[in-house]
Design a protein around this motif. Sequence first.
Motif, PDB file in Angstrom:
ATOM      1  N   LEU A   6       0.858  -1.179   0.000  1.00  0.00           N
ATOM      2  CA  LEU A   6       0.000   0.000   0.000  1.00  0.00           C
ATOM      3  C   LEU A   6       0.895   1.231   0.000  1.00  0.00           C
ATOM      4  CD1 LEU A   6      -2.702   1.527   0.375  1.00  0.00           C
ATOM      5  CD2 LEU A   6      -2.423   1.174   2.856  1.00  0.00           C
ATOM      6  N   VAL A   7       0.808   2.025  -1.040  1.00  0.00           N
ATOM      7  CA  VAL A   7       1.583   3.255  -1.150  1.00  0.00           C
ATOM      8  C   VAL A   7       0.676   4.416  -0.775  1.00  0.00           C
ATOM      9  CG1 VAL A   7       2.907   4.753  -2.675  1.00  0.00           C
ATOM     10  CG2 VAL A   7       3.042   2.252  -2.941  1.00  0.00           C
ATOM     11  N   VAL A   8       1.037   5.119   0.294  1.00  0.00           N
ATOM     12  CA  VAL A   8       0.253   6.261   0.763  1.00  0.00           C
ATOM     13  C   VAL A   8       1.101   7.503   0.585  1.00  0.00           C
ATOM     14  CG1 VAL A   8      -0.991   7.285   2.704  1.00  0.00           C
ATOM     15  CG2 VAL A   8      -0.955   4.795   2.420  1.00  0.00           C
ATOM     16  N   ARG A   9       0.626   8.443  -0.220  1.00  0.00           N
ATOM     17  CA  ARG A   9       1.430   9.607  -0.549  1.00  0.00           C
ATOM     18  C   ARG A   9       0.600  10.890  -0.511  1.00  0.00           C
ATOM     19  NH1 ARG A   9       2.496   7.459  -6.734  1.00  0.00           N
ATOM     20  NH2 ARG A   9       0.533   8.110  -7.676  1.00  0.00           N
ATOM     21  N   GLY A  10       1.278  11.973  -0.166  1.00  0.00           N
ATOM     22  CA  GLY A  10       0.582  13.251  -0.075  1.00  0.00           C
ATOM     23  C   GLY A  10       1.356  14.210   0.801  1.00  0.00           C
ATOM     24  N   GLY A  11       0.649  15.125   1.444  1.00  0.00           N
ATOM     25  CA  GLY A  11       1.302  16.105   2.283  1.00  0.00           C
ATOM     26  C   GLY A  11       2.016  17.172   1.465  1.00  0.00           C
ATOM     27  N   TRP A  12       3.074  17.733   2.046  1.00  0.00           N
ATOM     28  CA  TRP A  12       3.810  18.831   1.418  1.00  0.00           C
ATOM     29  C   TRP A  12       4.369  18.421   0.062  1.00  0.00           C
ATOM     30  CZ3 TRP A  12       9.433  20.000   1.396  1.00  0.00           C
ATOM     31  CH2 TRP A  12       9.692  21.312   0.977  1.00  0.00           C
ATOM     32  N   GLY A  65       9.742   4.027   4.507  1.00  0.00           N
ATOM     33  CA  GLY A  65       9.733   5.288   3.776  1.00  0.00           C
ATOM     34  C   GLY A  65      11.053   6.001   3.902  1.00  0.00           C
ATOM     35  N   TRP A  66      11.091   7.206   3.358  1.00  0.00           N
ATOM     36  CA  TRP A  66      12.324   7.983   3.350  1.00  0.00           C
ATOM     37  C   TRP A  66      12.021   9.443   3.654  1.00  0.00           C
ATOM     38  CZ3 TRP A  66      10.498   5.428  -1.062  1.00  0.00           C
ATOM     39  CH2 TRP A  66       9.805   6.241  -1.986  1.00  0.00           C
ATOM     40  N   HIS A  67      13.041  10.126   4.136  1.00  0.00           N
ATOM     41  CA  HIS A  67      13.048  11.570   4.310  1.00  0.00           C
ATOM     42  C   HIS A  67      11.792  12.039   5.072  1.00  0.00           C
ATOM     43  CE1 HIS A  67      15.259  15.181   3.335  1.00  0.00           C
ATOM     44  NE2 HIS A  67      14.206  15.768   2.807  1.00  0.00           N
ATOM     45  N   GLY A  68      11.274  13.200   4.712  1.00  0.00           N
ATOM     46  CA  GLY A  68      10.134  13.744   5.441  1.00  0.00           C
ATOM     47  C   GLY A  68       8.853  12.964   5.261  1.00  0.00           C
ATOM     48  N   GLY A  69       8.821  12.061   4.270  1.00  0.00           N
ATOM     49  CA  GLY A  69       7.612  11.288   4.026  1.00  0.00           C
ATOM     50  C   GLY A  69       7.296  10.294   5.118  1.00  0.00           C
ATOM     51  N   GLU A 128       1.439  -6.823  -5.344  1.00  0.00           N
ATOM     52  CA  GLU A 128       0.304  -6.102  -5.913  1.00  0.00           C
ATOM     53  C   GLU A 128       0.279  -4.737  -5.226  1.00  0.00           C
ATOM     54  OE1 GLU A 128      -3.298  -8.267  -5.439  1.00  0.00           O
ATOM     55  OE2 GLU A 128      -2.592 -10.017  -6.570  1.00  0.00           O
ATOM     56  N   VAL A 129       0.296  -3.674  -6.011  1.00  0.00           N
ATOM     57  CA  VAL A 129       0.462  -2.336  -5.459  1.00  0.00           C
ATOM     58  C   VAL A 129      -0.852  -1.567  -5.515  1.00  0.00           C
ATOM     59  CG1 VAL A 129       1.691  -0.143  -5.648  1.00  0.00           C
ATOM     60  CG2 VAL A 129       2.891  -2.300  -6.132  1.00  0.00           C
ATOM     61  N   ARG A 130      -1.230  -1.017  -4.380  1.00  0.00           N
ATOM     62  CA  ARG A 130      -2.388  -0.134  -4.276  1.00  0.00           C
ATOM     63  C   ARG A 130      -1.874   1.242  -3.878  1.00  0.00           C
ATOM     64  NH1 ARG A 130      -7.340  -0.714   0.203  1.00  0.00           N
ATOM     65  NH2 ARG A 130      -8.325   1.327  -0.233  1.00  0.00           N
ATOM     66  N   VAL A 131      -2.354   2.293  -4.534  1.00  0.00           N
ATOM     67  CA  VAL A 131      -1.902   3.653  -4.254  1.00  0.00           C
ATOM     68  C   VAL A 131      -3.066   4.476  -3.717  1.00  0.00           C
ATOM     69  CG1 VAL A 131      -0.895   5.752  -5.214  1.00  0.00           C
ATOM     70  CG2 VAL A 131      -0.153   3.511  -6.063  1.00  0.00           C
ATOM     71  N   GLU A 132      -2.826   5.171  -2.610  1.00  0.00           N
ATOM     72  CA  GLU A 132      -3.833   6.045  -2.000  1.00  0.00           C
ATOM     73  C   GLU A 132      -3.204   7.409  -1.719  1.00  0.00           C
ATOM     74  OE1 GLU A 132      -7.014   5.475  -1.437  1.00  0.00           O
ATOM     75  OE2 GLU A 132      -7.041   3.341  -1.998  1.00  0.00           O
ATOM     76  N   ASP A 133      -4.023   8.456  -1.793  1.00  0.00           N
ATOM     77  CA  ASP A 133      -3.518   9.806  -1.540  1.00  0.00           C
ATOM     78  C   ASP A 133      -4.021  10.380  -0.223  1.00  0.00           C
ATOM     79  OD1 ASP A 133      -6.159  10.320  -2.103  1.00  0.00           O
ATOM     80  OD2 ASP A 133      -5.786  11.541  -3.885  1.00  0.00           O
ATOM     81  N   ASP A 134      -4.487   9.502   0.657  1.00  0.00           N
ATOM     82  CA  ASP A 134      -5.006   9.961   1.948  1.00  0.00           C
ATOM     83  C   ASP A 134      -4.711   8.890   2.998  1.00  0.00           C
ATOM     84  OD1 ASP A 134      -6.580  10.715   4.191  1.00  0.00           O
ATOM     85  OD2 ASP A 134      -8.046  11.697   2.899  1.00  0.00           O
ATOM     86  N   PRO A 135      -4.054   9.246   4.104  1.00  0.00           N
ATOM     87  CA  PRO A 135      -3.762   8.246   5.130  1.00  0.00           C
ATOM     88  C   PRO A 135      -4.998   7.700   5.840  1.00  0.00           C
ATOM     89  CG  PRO A 135      -3.140  10.435   5.884  1.00  0.00           C
ATOM     90  CD  PRO A 135      -3.477  10.570   4.434  1.00  0.00           C
ATOM     91  N   VAL A 159       3.465  -1.082   3.940  1.00  0.00           N
ATOM     92  CA  VAL A 159       3.048   0.295   3.696  1.00  0.00           C
ATOM     93  C   VAL A 159       4.279   1.100   3.322  1.00  0.00           C
ATOM     94  CG1 VAL A 159       2.130   2.414   4.717  1.00  0.00           C
ATOM     95  CG2 VAL A 159       1.071   0.207   5.264  1.00  0.00           C
ATOM     96  N   LEU A 160       4.263   1.683   2.136  1.00  0.00           N
ATOM     97  CA  LEU A 160       5.282   2.652   1.725  1.00  0.00           C
ATOM     98  C   LEU A 160       4.639   4.021   1.869  1.00  0.00           C
ATOM     99  CD1 LEU A 160       7.761   3.870   0.470  1.00  0.00           C
ATOM    100  CD2 LEU A 160       6.983   3.071  -1.772  1.00  0.00           C
ATOM    101  N   GLN A 161       5.092   4.790   2.834  1.00  0.00           N
ATOM    102  CA  GLN A 161       4.466   6.074   3.124  1.00  0.00           C
ATOM    103  C   GLN A 161       5.363   7.231   2.684  1.00  0.00           C
ATOM    104  OE1 GLN A 161       2.373   7.074   7.015  1.00  0.00           O
ATOM    105  NE2 GLN A 161       4.164   8.399   7.157  1.00  0.00           N
ATOM    106  N   SER A 162       4.763   8.186   1.980  1.00  0.00           N
ATOM    107  CA  SER A 162       5.438   9.422   1.612  1.00  0.00           C
ATOM    108  C   SER A 162       4.466  10.578   1.842  1.00  0.00           C
ATOM    109  CB  SER A 162       5.893   9.382   0.144  1.00  0.00           C
ATOM    110  OG  SER A 162       6.603  10.564  -0.189  1.00  0.00           O
ATOM    111  N   VAL A 163       4.333  10.969   3.109  1.00  0.00           N
ATOM    112  CA  VAL A 163       3.395  12.021   3.510  1.00  0.00           C
ATOM    113  C   VAL A 163       4.133  12.964   4.459  1.00  0.00           C
ATOM    114  CG1 VAL A 163       1.170  12.583   4.541  1.00  0.00           C
ATOM    115  CG2 VAL A 163       1.457  10.406   3.331  1.00  0.00           C
TER     116      VAL A 163
END
Length: 232
Positions: free
Chosen positions: A6-12, A85-89, A34-41, A56-60
Amino acid sequence: MSRTALVVRGGWEGHHPVAATELFLPFLQEQGFEVRVEDDPQVYADADAMSRTDLVLQSVTMSQITPEALTGLRAAVRAGTGLAGWHGGIADSFRASSDYLQLVGGQFATHPSKHPDEVRGDESDNFLDYTVEITPLGRTHEITAGIEDFTLTTEQYWVLHDDLIDVLATTTHPVRPYHPWHRTIVSPVVWTRLWGAGRVFVATPGHSLDVLQDVHVRTIIERGLLWAARAR
């Protein structure tokens, strides 16, 4: 049996959450996820979906999280879902939530700047040359084994952290006359954390796409994603 990421991405947007995560989607798919992408945690509040999620790969960066979503994330990791995840995400997410910070084990505090005479008023003010030093543990850990110390020119994260993390790489913030601290500070750059049956992986480099494509950084992140994912 395939696994689910599950890839969760968003924020700044300054950390390019969409473009950055897109770099790693082919890798995950090649590894059988199997990859699912969401733009809201808020997806974390879906207990059924989270129970089927192996990674969970988070970039938020920054942003906010609801109590229900945070409870769902913590429960999922404790039950075996990996968080990476990495950095500020991941290290600068949901600043207002102490429970999230406890889960991850380290929080971005700052990235020191250049000499005042070199400051131009843009993001490059915080791009410093620094060395990523692999720790003795890191030299034998599957995420960083075989990787020698390397240098980057990007934001050098100063991280507040606890003793429950296993540090695979560090960086040293030097003493400069234009900064207020009086001795060198060693901060974790790459760390792992065991939380219940789950695994957490964090790498602090990754401010921009070129850093993520550095051969050392990319290798560490790809290995970290696989390490964190629940085994089936």
